[in-house]
Motif scaffolding. Sequence first.
Motif, mmCIF file in Angstrom:
data_model
loop_
_atom_site.group_PDB
_atom_site.id
_atom_site.type_symbol
_atom_site.label_atom_id
_atom_site.label_comp_id
_atom_site.label_asym_id
_atom_site.label_seq_id
_atom_site.Cartn_x
_atom_site.Cartn_y
_atom_site.Cartn_z
ATOM 1 N N THR A 1 31.395 35.893 26.836
ATOM 2 C CA THR A 1 32.625 36.432 25.954
ATOM 3 C C THR A 1 32.494 37.605 25.160
ATOM 4 N N GLU A 2 31.530 37.644 24.512
ATOM 5 C CA GLU A 2 31.486 38.808 23.604
ATOM 6 C C GLU A 2 31.095 40.099 24.526
ATOM 7 N N TYR A 3 30.345 39.922 25.524
ATOM 8 C CA TYR A 3 30.019 40.976 26.556
ATOM 9 C C TYR A 3 31.397 41.489 26.899
ATOM 10 N N SER A 4 32.096 40.659 27.538
ATOM 11 C CA SER A 4 33.337 40.786 27.972
ATOM 12 C C SER A 4 34.159 41.519 27.105
ATOM 13 N N ARG A 5 34.452 41.082 25.803
ATOM 14 C CA ARG A 5 35.091 42.098 24.676
ATOM 15 C C ARG A 5 34.344 43.349 24.536
ATOM 16 N N ASN A 6 33.141 43.428 24.517
ATOM 17 C CA ASN A 6 32.503 44.510 24.342
ATOM 18 C C ASN A 6 33.047 45.583 25.467
ATOM 19 N N TYR B 1 37.446 57.704 36.735
ATOM 20 C CA TYR B 1 38.450 56.769 36.570
ATOM 21 C C TYR B 1 37.939 55.042 37.216
ATOM 22 N N LEU B 2 37.432 55.204 38.436
ATOM 23 C CA LEU B 2 36.935 54.086 39.049
ATOM 24 C C LEU B 2 35.747 53.384 38.286
ATOM 25 N N LEU B 3 35.012 54.066 37.421
ATOM 26 C CA LEU B 3 34.141 53.568 36.655
ATOM 27 C C LEU B 3 34.640 52.817 35.619
ATOM 28 N N LEU B 4 35.911 53.629 35.152
ATOM 29 C CA LEU B 4 36.463 52.858 33.934
ATOM 30 C C LEU B 4 36.995 51.245 34.431
ATOM 31 N N ASN B 5 37.767 51.621 35.588
ATOM 32 C CA ASN B 5 38.288 50.187 36.213
ATOM 33 C C ASN B 5 37.239 49.193 36.614
ATOM 34 N N GLN B 6 35.874 49.713 37.070
ATOM 35 C CA GLN B 6 35.055 48.782 37.186
ATOM 36 C C GLN B 6 34.532 48.118 35.894
ATOM 37 N N VAL B 7 34.622 48.845 34.925
ATOM 38 C CA VAL B 7 34.202 48.279 33.551
ATOM 39 C C VAL B 7 35.224 47.338 33.457
ATOM 40 N N ARG B 8 36.441 47.464 33.404
ATOM 41 C CA ARG B 8 37.529 46.376 33.132
ATOM 42 C C ARG B 8 37.457 45.193 33.949
ATOM 43 N N ARG B 9 36.963 45.598 35.472
ATOM 44 C CA ARG B 9 36.914 44.453 36.387
ATOM 45 C C ARG B 9 35.717 43.581 35.715
ATOM 46 N N GLU B 10 34.761 44.189 35.596
ATOM 47 C CA GLU B 10 33.569 43.173 34.862
ATOM 48 C C GLU B 10 33.861 42.546 33.804
ATOM 49 N N SER B 11 34.832 43.027 32.812
ATOM 50 C CA SER B 11 35.066 42.583 31.677
ATOM 51 C C SER B 11 35.913 41.107 31.864
ATOM 52 N N LYS B 12 36.670 41.492 32.942
ATOM 53 C CA LYS B 12 37.582 40.112 33.458
ATOM 54 C C LYS B 12 36.640 39.012 33.941
ATOM 55 N N ASP B 13 35.917 39.721 34.707
ATOM 56 C CA ASP B 13 34.863 38.621 35.711
ATOM 57 C C ASP B 13 34.152 37.933 34.735
ATOM 58 N N HIS B 14 33.589 38.479 33.611
ATOM 59 C CA HIS B 14 32.644 37.790 32.526
ATOM 60 C C HIS B 14 33.463 36.876 31.581
ATOM 61 N N THR C 1 35.967 35.138 32.866
ATOM 62 C CA THR C 1 36.230 34.235 33.811
ATOM 63 C C THR C 1 34.885 33.383 33.917
ATOM 64 N N LEU C 2 33.997 34.119 33.763
ATOM 65 C CA LEU C 2 32.589 33.380 33.890
ATOM 66 C C LEU C 2 32.272 32.588 32.614
ATOM 67 N N SER C 3 32.668 32.858 31.394
ATOM 68 C CA SER C 3 32.489 32.141 30.233
ATOM 69 C C SER C 3 33.572 30.843 30.409
ATOM 70 N N ASP C 4 34.635 31.094 30.832
ATOM 71 C CA ASP C 4 35.624 29.919 30.944
ATOM 72 C C ASP C 4 35.044 28.805 31.849
ATOM 73 N N ILE C 5 34.515 29.130 33.151
ATOM 74 C CA ILE C 5 33.793 28.404 34.013
ATOM 75 C C ILE C 5 32.759 27.565 33.193
ATOM 76 N N TYR C 6 31.921 28.203 32.490
ATOM 77 C CA TYR C 6 30.845 27.591 31.748
ATOM 78 C C TYR C 6 31.300 26.558 30.775
#
Length: 613
Positions: A61-66, A101-114, A116-121
Amino acid sequence: MSTPSRFKKDKEIIAEYESQVKEIRAQLVEQQKCLEQQTEMRVQLLQDLQDFFRKKAEIETEYSRNLEKLAERFMAKTRSTKDHQQYKKDQNLLSPVNCWYLLLNQVRRESKDHATLSDIYLNNVIMRFMQISEDSTRMFKKSKEIAFQLHEDLMKVLNELYTVMKTYHMYHAESISAESKLKEAEKQEEKQIGRSGDPVFHIRLEERHQRRSSVKKIEKMKEKRQAKYSENKLKSIKARNEYLLTLEATNASVFKYYIHDLSDLIDCCDLGYHASLNRALRTYLSAEYNLETSRHEGLDIIENAVDNLEPRSDKQRFMEMYPAAFCPPMKFEFQSHMGDEVCQVSAQQPVQAELMLRYQQLQSRLATLKIENEEVKKTTEATLQTIQDMVTIEDYDVSECFQHSRSTESVKSTVSETYLSKPSIAKRRANQQETEQFYFMKLREYLEGSNLITKLQAKHDLLQRTLGEGHRAEYMTTRPPNVPPKPQKHRKSRPRSQYNAKLFNGDLETFVKDSGQVIPLIVESCIRFINLYGLQHQGIFRVSGSQVEVNDIKNSFERGENPLADDQSNHDINSVAGVLKLYFRGLENPLFPKERFNDLISCIIFHSTAMRT
């Protein structure tokens, strides 16, 4: 056997039995403790797993926020830029900006994925572990109840065996006692019979009557003891049979408990534990694998954008983005002065001769400048290719840094040494900067020369049209009108070589013997030319020359000519150096023999090691 010794033997048998039963009781208690301890360890393990994934969820969660803050910070900076406005308008960006731009979008994508991962845990994996812990405790309690029942049944069987054994011992003892009494009666009877065998005439009538009465009494006692012995013997046999049957049943029950029932009890405690734990951990694996899949999808998009990093299309797109800045201006028009309406070059008789002379001078100057500028262009292109080879070297693979060791000992990080601190990279960058400096020097020289050629060519073409020459021809053959062509110089051809040995791709010793030349002409001539014109030249033997000129010089030497005999630097120094390299490279037996190759390499390695130390 006497009664005291027999009693002692009975006590030993009872003591041995009780000791064996005591060991079984201790085993049953120990089994229960082991099952309880196993359940406690499982519950503790599941609690540790819950705490681990709860902490991991917090980290995710903290990593996603960062990550979200990181992306938002730089997206806020780019929203006001012209690139972002262009992106919103037609999704058309320069390839480096697109990668950004794609790199920034990838960071946002990873933020959402992490996230989601926290919620699954928190809401899936941890809940599964809690349920498994509750199920394990419940299964142990149920198994414990069944175990107590089995223990009670087993102890009943053992007590029954003890009772039957005691009964058997009692009846057997009675049987032995009755047998002893019967044997005693038989002895008395034998004695009495012996007495009755004496002569009758010596015994008085009264004594004879007493003896007969005593015999009858002994016979009656013997009959009673015989009946008692038979009865006790039968009881002993029945008791022994019952004891043996009960003993077999007890052994079968104990064997069944230890071999089958105990295994079933452990299975009851394990019921669903491993399968549930498997599902919980597979949920974790599925989440992690899907996280990696999503990450790889985003990285594939970025990799595609990286593959499309192309300077030419970016240059075109960049110029289209700023048309007002890069659009060519309008041509300058002739501004007449005080009514002068003539707007063309005048070639009337008074200035015609001057124009013709100027035309000839321009033509001669252009021919020289084009040759010089062409050589500069070749050097620039070769240097540019060298720089491109330097900047496209594949040194980006860092897979060796992620090779994890199975050892639990602390391992020094393989990335502790920075990229720029490596000696080979520092040396390569120094060479690259030196090559870049030479490239920009040559590029400036080429651009200045081409600019001058453009100006002179424009004047030349206008004069040519003015003097009536029609379309522009090649500058080496185009002559102004009424001017006879210059006689072209022909180099005096030398006779062909009278030797049959090959010069290029041949054997040096064979050529020297056949030609009589101590040093081959090509080596002597090329080194002489390089000494005269190439000692101050940068990039010699490194920058490639013109392949056409290299082939011309090579063919001349093969015909026995010396194309470098004239004391004029009308040959490209890089082409001459290329011919010399080509000659040495093509020798069948190299100057440094192959059998000495390893020795030379060893000397170089030793010298390099000494320099480093």
